[in-house]
Design an enzyme around this catalytic site. Structure first.
Site, mmCIF file in Angstrom:
data_model
loop_
_atom_site.group_PDB
_atom_site.id
_atom_site.type_symbol
_atom_site.label_atom_id
_atom_site.label_comp_id
_atom_site.label_asym_id
_atom_site.label_seq_id
_atom_site.Cartn_x
_atom_site.Cartn_y
_atom_site.Cartn_z
ATOM 1 N N ALA A 11 56.180 -37.788 -25.564
ATOM 2 C CA ALA A 11 56.203 -39.238 -25.778
ATOM 3 C C ALA A 11 55.555 -40.029 -24.648
ATOM 4 O O ALA A 11 55.369 -41.241 -24.762
ATOM 5 C CB ALA A 11 57.652 -39.703 -25.965
ATOM 6 N N TYR A 156 64.688 -31.591 -6.886
ATOM 7 C CA TYR A 156 63.438 -31.651 -7.657
ATOM 8 C C TYR A 156 62.530 -30.478 -7.247
ATOM 9 O O TYR A 156 62.073 -29.707 -8.097
ATOM 10 C CB TYR A 156 62.719 -32.983 -7.405
HETATM 11 P P1 NAD Z 1 56.618 -39.071 -17.932
HETATM 12 O O1 NAD Z 1 57.890 -39.715 -17.509
HETATM 13 O O2 NAD Z 1 55.476 -39.934 -18.297
HETATM 14 O O3 NAD Z 1 56.881 -38.046 -19.131
HETATM 15 C C1 NAD Z 1 58.007 -37.193 -19.129
HETATM 16 C C2 NAD Z 1 58.529 -37.086 -20.547
HETATM 17 O O4 NAD Z 1 59.724 -36.279 -20.500
HETATM 18 C C3 NAD Z 1 58.938 -38.438 -21.161
HETATM 19 O O5 NAD Z 1 58.347 -38.626 -22.434
HETATM 20 C C4 NAD Z 1 60.452 -38.350 -21.257
HETATM 21 O O6 NAD Z 1 61.012 -39.067 -22.355
HETATM 22 C C5 NAD Z 1 60.649 -36.844 -21.396
HETATM 23 N N1 NAD Z 1 62.025 -36.513 -21.064
HETATM 24 C C6 NAD Z 1 62.729 -36.944 -19.984
HETATM 25 N N2 NAD Z 1 64.002 -36.545 -20.071
HETATM 26 C C7 NAD Z 1 64.103 -35.844 -21.229
HETATM 27 C C8 NAD Z 1 65.184 -35.186 -21.863
HETATM 28 N N3 NAD Z 1 66.417 -35.195 -21.352
HETATM 29 N N4 NAD Z 1 64.944 -34.553 -23.030
HETATM 30 C C9 NAD Z 1 63.696 -34.566 -23.590
HETATM 31 N N5 NAD Z 1 62.644 -35.178 -23.027
HETATM 32 C C10 NAD Z 1 62.856 -35.814 -21.851
HETATM 33 O O7 NAD Z 1 56.235 -38.080 -16.735
HETATM 34 P P2 NAD Z 1 54.938 -37.227 -16.375
HETATM 35 O O8 NAD Z 1 54.489 -37.709 -15.058
HETATM 36 O O9 NAD Z 1 53.999 -37.122 -17.503
HETATM 37 O O10 NAD Z 1 55.642 -35.824 -16.103
HETATM 38 C C11 NAD Z 1 55.394 -34.658 -16.851
HETATM 39 C C12 NAD Z 1 55.820 -33.475 -16.015
HETATM 40 O O11 NAD Z 1 55.003 -33.416 -14.841
HETATM 41 C C13 NAD Z 1 57.247 -33.526 -15.508
HETATM 42 O O12 NAD Z 1 57.812 -32.229 -15.597
HETATM 43 C C14 NAD Z 1 57.119 -33.920 -14.056
HETATM 44 O O13 NAD Z 1 58.169 -33.444 -13.255
HETATM 45 C C15 NAD Z 1 55.809 -33.243 -13.701
HETATM 46 N N6 NAD Z 1 55.082 -33.817 -12.563
HETATM 47 C C16 NAD Z 1 54.709 -35.125 -12.555
HETATM 48 C C17 NAD Z 1 53.978 -35.607 -11.480
HETATM 49 C C18 NAD Z 1 53.510 -37.039 -11.425
HETATM 50 O O14 NAD Z 1 53.106 -37.493 -10.348
HETATM 51 N N7 NAD Z 1 53.499 -37.778 -12.508
HETATM 52 C C19 NAD Z 1 53.661 -34.749 -10.414
HETATM 53 C C20 NAD Z 1 54.050 -33.433 -10.454
HETATM 54 C C21 NAD Z 1 54.759 -32.962 -11.543
#
Ligand code: NAD
Length: 287
Positions: A11, A156
């Protein structure tokens, strides 16, 4: 041939961008998220994960050609339990339950979204990582509690180290590699998504993120990270197995240019030899 892929976190952010790219290349995506998804499920609970598995299996007819596991939380203060549950168990429990569906495809590719926090966050307690790998989230939470307000970056990083290690442990076994499944992880640095925007909205976090060394400069782009995911789902990844691919603007290289790759030190030779000689038994046992 139209292939079917599972995308968690579909999403928003990187998961959403990956789902869009997979769909636009003519394949089918089963999106799982807590909101706005084909399968709405809370991946922070056993019940939610069981609901997700059942619904995904029903929709894919028991065969999955690949997956992107992107649902996750950032190091948000006060959400330690959720971070451990979603970032580690929301990946590992789902993949374990869906392994037979990946095996039925015969050449499934899986990308687990890890983080460069695995190697750039100092002093992450090993006990927290071990506890997650042992399936004990409460012990992991106890191991980071004494960091007080700094506990969320610790849990984390621990959750992402544990999930990466789980990927590397399992990727090479008969049940995964031997079943034609290619299981790998992608480790992004700071990528501009709603998750990062939430962190940047907090002035002290914004200051810390701004001060963090990123040799390439700026932030990663969610679409570019999704391109890496799509690449890791493609035939180009047939020989990619148990790798953690860092796409982080150079932070990991900056901190660790001398520590990896590293030669096997002489003192490790007995262990290396045991591993070498035990390969056939290991492949047999991991069935
Ligand atoms: P985002 O918040 O845009 O997307 C994360 C998605 O996970 C959201 O759609 C959210 O609704 C969903 N989610 C959260 N809790 C949930 C639950 N309990 N059940 C089902 N879905 C759930 O974040 P993003 O930045 O796209 O992150 C994606 C992945 O990348 C994550 O695992 C994050 O830890 C990792 N990450 C992000 C970054 C960054 O800087 N954005 C860096 C390193 C790693």
């Amino acid at each position: 041939m139209v292939a079917t892929f599972l995308v968690t976190g579909s999403a928003s952010g990187m998961g959403q961008a990956a789902a869009e790219r997979i769909r636009s290349s003519g394949h089918r995506v089963i999106g799982v998220d807590i909101k706005d998804a084909d399968v709405v499920a809370d991946l922070s609970t056993d019940t939610g994960r069981a609901i997700a598995v059942e619904a995904v299996l029903e929709r894919c007819g028991g065969v999955l050609d690949g997956a992107v596991l992107a649902a996750g939380l950032g190091p948000i203060a006060g959400r330690d339990r959720m971070i451990a549950q979603i970032n580690y168990f929301g990946v590992v429990n789902l993949l374990t339950a869906l392994r037979p569906a990946f095996a039925r495809s015969g050449r499934a590719k899986i990308v687990v979204v890890s983080s460069n926090s695995t190697t750039t966050t100092p002093a992450v307690p090993r006990r927290a990582v071990r506890a997650l790998l042992d399936g004990d989230p409460e012990k992991a939470l106890r191991a980071v509690r004494w960091f007080g307000k700094r506990s969320s970056p610790m849990i984390y990083a621990a959750s992402k180290i544990a999930v990466s290690r789980w990927v590397r442990r399992h990727a090479v076994t008969v049940g995964w590699a031997g079943a034609g499944i290619r299981l790998n992880a992608l480790a992004p640095g700071a990528v501009m998504t709603p998750l990062l925007a939430e962190q940047l909205a907090n002035p002290s976090e914004a200051k810390a993120i701004g001060a963090f060394p990123v040799p390439a400069g700026g932030y990663g782009d969610a679409g570019q990270l999704a391109d890496w995911m799509v690449f890791m789902l493609s035939d180009a990844a047939d020989f990619l197995c148990g790798s953690v691919v860092f796409v982080d603007g150079g932070s990991d290289a900056y901190f660790r240019s001398e520590s990896w790759p590293a030669p096997v030190p002489a003192r490790m030779l007995p262990r290396y030899a045991l591993r070498f000689l035990g390969y056939r038994r290991f492949m047999h046992r991991s069935r």
